[in-house]
Design a protein around this motif. Structure first.
Motif, PDB file in Angstrom:
ATOM      1  N   GLY A 100     113.778 -38.146 -25.946  1.00  0.00           N
ATOM      2  CA  GLY A 100     115.176 -38.582 -24.418  1.00  0.00           C
ATOM      3  C   GLY A 100     115.760 -39.905 -24.117  1.00  0.00           C
ATOM      4  O   GLY A 100     116.204 -39.507 -22.711  1.00  0.00           O
ATOM      5  N   ARG A 101     116.534 -40.359 -24.691  1.00  0.00           N
ATOM      6  CA  ARG A 101     117.254 -41.328 -25.559  1.00  0.00           C
ATOM      7  C   ARG A 101     117.998 -40.815 -24.745  1.00  0.00           C
ATOM      8  O   ARG A 101     118.802 -41.267 -23.500  1.00  0.00           O
ATOM      9  N   LEU A 102     118.783 -39.700 -25.056  1.00  0.00           N
ATOM     10  CA  LEU A 102     119.697 -38.415 -24.532  1.00  0.00           C
ATOM     11  C   LEU A 102     119.705 -37.331 -24.119  1.00  0.00           C
ATOM     12  O   LEU A 102     118.708 -36.429 -24.200  1.00  0.00           O
ATOM     13  N   VAL A 103     120.422 -36.258 -23.540  1.00  0.00           N
ATOM     14  CA  VAL A 103     120.845 -35.752 -22.608  1.00  0.00           C
ATOM     15  C   VAL A 103     121.162 -34.270 -23.122  1.00  0.00           C
ATOM     16  O   VAL A 103     122.399 -35.100 -23.280  1.00  0.00           O
ATOM     17  N   THR A 104     121.745 -33.509 -23.108  1.00  0.00           N
ATOM     18  CA  THR A 104     122.879 -32.363 -22.915  1.00  0.00           C
ATOM     19  C   THR A 104     122.982 -31.454 -21.895  1.00  0.00           C
ATOM     20  O   THR A 104     122.400 -30.550 -21.162  1.00  0.00           O
ATOM     21  N   PRO A 105     124.212 -32.876 -20.611  1.00  0.00           N
ATOM     22  CA  PRO A 105     124.015 -31.443 -19.683  1.00  0.00           C
ATOM     23  C   PRO A 105     124.887 -30.043 -19.976  1.00  0.00           C
ATOM     24  O   PRO A 105     124.774 -29.309 -18.806  1.00  0.00           O
ATOM     25  N   PHE A 106     125.424 -29.285 -21.243  1.00  0.00           N
ATOM     26  CA  PHE A 106     125.958 -28.600 -20.857  1.00  0.00           C
ATOM     27  C   PHE A 106     125.389 -27.773 -22.224  1.00  0.00           C
ATOM     28  O   PHE A 106     124.838 -28.238 -23.228  1.00  0.00           O
ATOM     29  N   PRO A 107     125.069 -26.571 -22.204  1.00  0.00           N
ATOM     30  CA  PRO A 107     124.954 -25.301 -23.469  1.00  0.00           C
ATOM     31  C   PRO A 107     125.773 -25.237 -24.218  1.00  0.00           C
ATOM     32  O   PRO A 107     125.343 -25.346 -26.209  1.00  0.00           O
ATOM     33  N   LEU A 108     127.197 -25.104 -24.307  1.00  0.00           N
ATOM     34  CA  LEU A 108     128.033 -25.331 -25.107  1.00  0.00           C
ATOM     35  C   LEU A 108     127.973 -26.266 -26.425  1.00  0.00           C
ATOM     36  O   LEU A 108     128.173 -27.537 -26.444  1.00  0.00           O
ATOM     37  N   LYS A 109     127.778 -25.470 -27.789  1.00  0.00           N
ATOM     38  CA  LYS A 109     128.076 -26.249 -28.811  1.00  0.00           C
ATOM     39  C   LYS A 109     129.847 -25.552 -29.671  1.00  0.00           C
ATOM     40  O   LYS A 109     129.439 -24.179 -30.185  1.00  0.00           O
ATOM     41  N   VAL A 110     130.037 -26.388 -30.028  1.00  0.00           N
ATOM     42  CA  VAL A 110     131.225 -26.035 -30.396  1.00  0.00           C
ATOM     43  C   VAL A 110     131.323 -26.660 -32.276  1.00  0.00           C
ATOM     44  O   VAL A 110     131.409 -27.595 -32.327  1.00  0.00           O
ATOM     45  N   ALA A 111     131.725 -25.771 -32.753  1.00  0.00           N
ATOM     46  CA  ALA A 111     131.631 -25.547 -34.294  1.00  0.00           C
ATOM     47  C   ALA A 111     133.052 -26.074 -34.883  1.00  0.00           C
ATOM     48  O   ALA A 111     134.355 -25.275 -33.836  1.00  0.00           O
ATOM     49  N   THR A 112     133.266 -27.414 -35.114  1.00  0.00           N
ATOM     50  CA  THR A 112     134.818 -27.555 -36.147  1.00  0.00           C
ATOM     51  C   THR A 112     135.318 -26.790 -37.265  1.00  0.00           C
ATOM     52  O   THR A 112     136.322 -27.554 -37.548  1.00  0.00           O
ATOM     53  N   GLY A 113     134.399 -26.482 -38.060  1.00  0.00           N
ATOM     54  CA  GLY A 113     134.658 -25.930 -38.996  1.00  0.00           C
ATOM     55  C   GLY A 113     134.141 -26.919 -40.454  1.00  0.00           C
ATOM     56  O   GLY A 113     134.192 -27.174 -41.504  1.00  0.00           O
ATOM     57  N   GLN A 114     134.059 -28.354 -39.996  1.00  0.00           N
ATOM     58  CA  GLN A 114     133.966 -30.059 -40.584  1.00  0.00           C
ATOM     59  C   GLN A 114     131.987 -29.694 -40.901  1.00  0.00           C
ATOM     60  O   GLN A 114     131.336 -29.655 -40.351  1.00  0.00           O
ATOM     61  N   ALA A 115     131.793 -30.428 -42.058  1.00  0.00           N
ATOM     62  CA  ALA A 115     129.998 -30.574 -42.383  1.00  0.00           C
ATOM     63  C   ALA A 115     130.295 -31.447 -42.938  1.00  0.00           C
ATOM     64  O   ALA A 115     131.150 -32.681 -43.534  1.00  0.00           O
ATOM     65  N   TYR A 116     129.336 -32.159 -43.451  1.00  0.00           N
ATOM     66  CA  TYR A 116     128.118 -32.977 -43.147  1.00  0.00           C
ATOM     67  C   TYR A 116     127.706 -32.470 -44.985  1.00  0.00           C
ATOM     68  O   TYR A 116     127.173 -31.366 -45.297  1.00  0.00           O
TER      69      TYR A 116
END
Length: 295
Positions: free
Chosen positions: A249-265
């Motif tokens: 609960g420290r953070l929340v996501t106000p909008f559902p959209l997640k954008v893939a950038t093509g980068q990764a770990y």
């Protein structure tokens, strides 16, 4: 330059000087009394002076022997210390990772140490996203970007997916954050100077913000996330890295959209690294990334 005396003979001198008895020294060294006597005689010949007085009732050190003893003791103490220190380092896995992955990686490494205290890990952080094992002495590294293609053993942790994050109180505060246009009223927190993460997400969301002010830049993603959790503004975060912040609960996501950038770990290690402990750690981290990445 005079040749240094042989190390085995110095060790024999050290043991013999401590007990002043050829027979006892031979027992401690697991060699014959004659071998002890010959090594001491050879060392004395090499040095050019006697180290022991041979007396009917036993041995005693000469003045030169007394001078030599603390020096030889110091040499072997340094050797023993070196063996212990290098041996300890060789059992500690050296891992390097960029600061942007710390929110996810550090809790997992602490959990690993609790599960496997016999396999310690030393973590070095960096603002760089790549790794060159030819110049840096690490067992493995986390890298960010496109898939490495230069002969490394590579394990993918997760893809980067950008989404806005904020403290829970911002959702229903004096300036509620309920739709894209509400971002106009909040400070945008940027983890990079070029603002590319926010720009990428806003473009994908079709949002066009009119105001150009109310932004804050940070040197690292972690700093931006920390400020967002305090209610300072809205940060752009990587969905894959903030699972712990969301679950507690420290953070929340106000909008559902997640954008893939093509980068990764990715977890990478050099060719030829076959440490069983290292392979176990990397496999375990991969399992953690699959089990705990938000869906």
């Amino acid at each position: 330059m005079k040749r240094l005396p042989p190390l085995p003979a110095l060790h024999t001198f050290l043991v013999t000087a401590q007990c002043c008895n050829f027979t006892r020294a031979a027992q401690l060294l697991h060699i014959t009394q004659g071998a002890v006597s010959r090594q001491i005689a050879g060392l004395e010949d090499h040095l050019g002076y006697a180290l022991f007085l041979r007396q009917a009732r036993g041995l005693s050190l000469t003045r030169e022997g007394h001078d030599w003893l603390p020096r030889v003791q110091q040499v072997f103490a340094l050797i023993e210390e070196g063996v212990q220190q290098v041996g300890a380092r060789s059992t500690t896995l050296q891992l390097k990772a960029p600061t942007c992955v710390m929110r996810w990686l550090l809790p997992r490494l602490m959990e690993w140490q609790a599960l496997r205290p016999d396999v310690p890990v030393e973590l070095t952080t960096t603002v760089q996203h790549g790794m060159d094992f030819r110049r840096e002495m690490f067992d493995a590294a986390v890298v960010y970007g496109a898939a490495p293609n230069h002969g490394l053993h590579t394990l993918k942790l997760f893809d980067e997916q950008l989404t806005p994050v904020c403290a829970p109180q911002l959702l229903a505060g004096p300036l509620p954050l309920q739709q894209l246009a509400d971002l106009e009223h909040h400070m945008l927190l940027h983890p990079t100077r070029d603002q590319r993460d926010w720009n990428t997400w806003l473009a994908a969301a079709g949002a066009h913000l009119s105001r150009q002010g109310k932004v804050q830049h940070f040197e690292t993603l972690d700093m931006a996330m920390s400020m967002a959790s305090q209610g300072t503004g809205v940060a752009i975060g990587d969905w894959s890295l903030i699972g712990d912040d969301l679950s507690c609960g420290r953070l929340v996501t106000p909008f559902p959209l997640k954008v893939a950038t093509g980068q990764a770990y990715y977890l990478v290690r050099p060719q030829g690294s076959t440490s069983t402990a290292l392979l176990e750690l990397l496999d375990w981290l991969c399992e953690q990334s699959q089990a705990r990445t938000p869906q």
